[in-house]
Design a protein around this motif. Structure first.
Motif: not given
Length: 314
Positions: A33-43, A52-57
């Motif tokens: 949701e942070l990424a959806r609103r435009g943030a650059v997010v480090v997982l 890597r799987g989470a980033a792809a999803r």
């Protein structure tokens, strides 16, 4: 904040966030949701493959999302230090740190550094990470936030600063008590961090949140500690099916604490009904607001982790 949901997250464009434990459950939803609103997010994830799987999803669910998986094992202070080094090298400033990852009611164990696992992962790992990333948070524009994800189960136990184990061992270990103490530590850390920010005139907000009762992978380790189906696992499975809210709802208090206007220093946010519902200010045990305990925990945590908050004196 009545009825607050993810559609009310303010624009996060230009902001950088780190979310620990972002590969599943509440951490995944928070990152998405942070990424959806435009943030650059480090997982920040213990498993590189799951990260890597989470980033792809997330990229599949949110086209154009800027997400980056990174290795972080909170049970290993060496890994915590390396993550902080890599973040500083790649990104510089940090606007939002969400200390979400955790373990719940595990059998007795130790981290790579010899600490009881729940205290080591849930508190000490995040204490060290926050201290190491503090220069990055200070480098961000005013309005940076730190969100520590605690639990309503903090009410199970106050922390015993004279018995943080790492040496006494399994004989006196009670896994739910240990979990409650680690979650109390999250709130005491937030309290002392907020107090120090205020005293220093820093423009960083330290706040805490809890998800209520959300159906996530966290319960699996608690209910099936030896990988076998038990009475506790059956009860938790029934509770997840009948009572629990989904991770998408459980993440709302964290997202509110991370992004909403008017969030207060040392605030604690959770679901309206305690276990589910829209985020509101949450009840917390009085011992989580004790200045002396917060200060003592801070000193002990610096000693155990070797991470000093030199730029944030008492």
């Amino acid at each position: 904040m009545t009825g607050w949901d993810a559609t009310r997250i303010p624009d996060q464009s230009g902001r950088k966030a780190v979310v620990t434990g972002a590969n599943s459950g509440i951490g995944y939803v928070t990152a998405r949701e942070l990424a959806r609103r435009g943030a650059v997010v480090v997982l920040a994830c213990r498993s590189a493959a799951r990260g890597r799987g989470a980033a792809a999803r997330i990229r599949a669910e949110v086209p154009g999302a800027e997400v980056e998986p990174a290795d972080l094992d909170l049970a290993d202070l060496g890994s915590v230090r390396e993550f902080a080094r890599q973040y500083a090298r790649r990104h510089g400033a940090l606007d939002l740190l969400v200390n979400n990852a955790g373990v719940m009611a595990l059998p007795y164990g130790r981290t790579a550094d010899g600490f009881e696992t729940q205290f080591g992962v849930n508190h000490l790992g995040h204490f060290a990470l926050t201290g190491l990333l503090l220069p990055r948070l200070r480098a961000a524009a005013p309005g940076a936030r730190i969100v520590n994800v605690s639990s309503g189960f903090h009410a199970l136990a106050d922390i015993d600063l004279d018995d943080l184990d790492p040496l006494r061992g399994e004989a006196s270990y009670r896994r739910w008590t240990a979990y409650g103490r680690s979650k109390t530590a999250n709130l005491l850390f937030t309290h002392e961090l907020a107090r120090r920010f205020t005293a220093a005139g820093a423009t960083i907000t330290a706040v805490a949140a809890h998800p209520g009762y959300a159906s996530t992978n966290l319960q699996a380790g608690a209910s099936r500690p030896a990988g076998r189906r038990t009475f506790t696992s059956r009860v938790m499975a029934l509770g997840n099916a009948v009572l629990a809210q989904p991770a998408s709802s459980g993440a709302l208090p964290t997202l509110y604490a991370a992004t909403a206007p008017g969030v207060e220093q040392d605030g604690f946010y959770g679901p309206r009904l305690g276990w589910r519902g829209a985020p509101v200010r949450s009840w917390r045990a009085k011992w989580t607001l004790d200045d002396a305990s917060g200060a003592r925990l801070w000193v002990v945590s610096e000693k155990l982790t070797g991470v000093s908050y030199a730029s944030l004196p008492r």
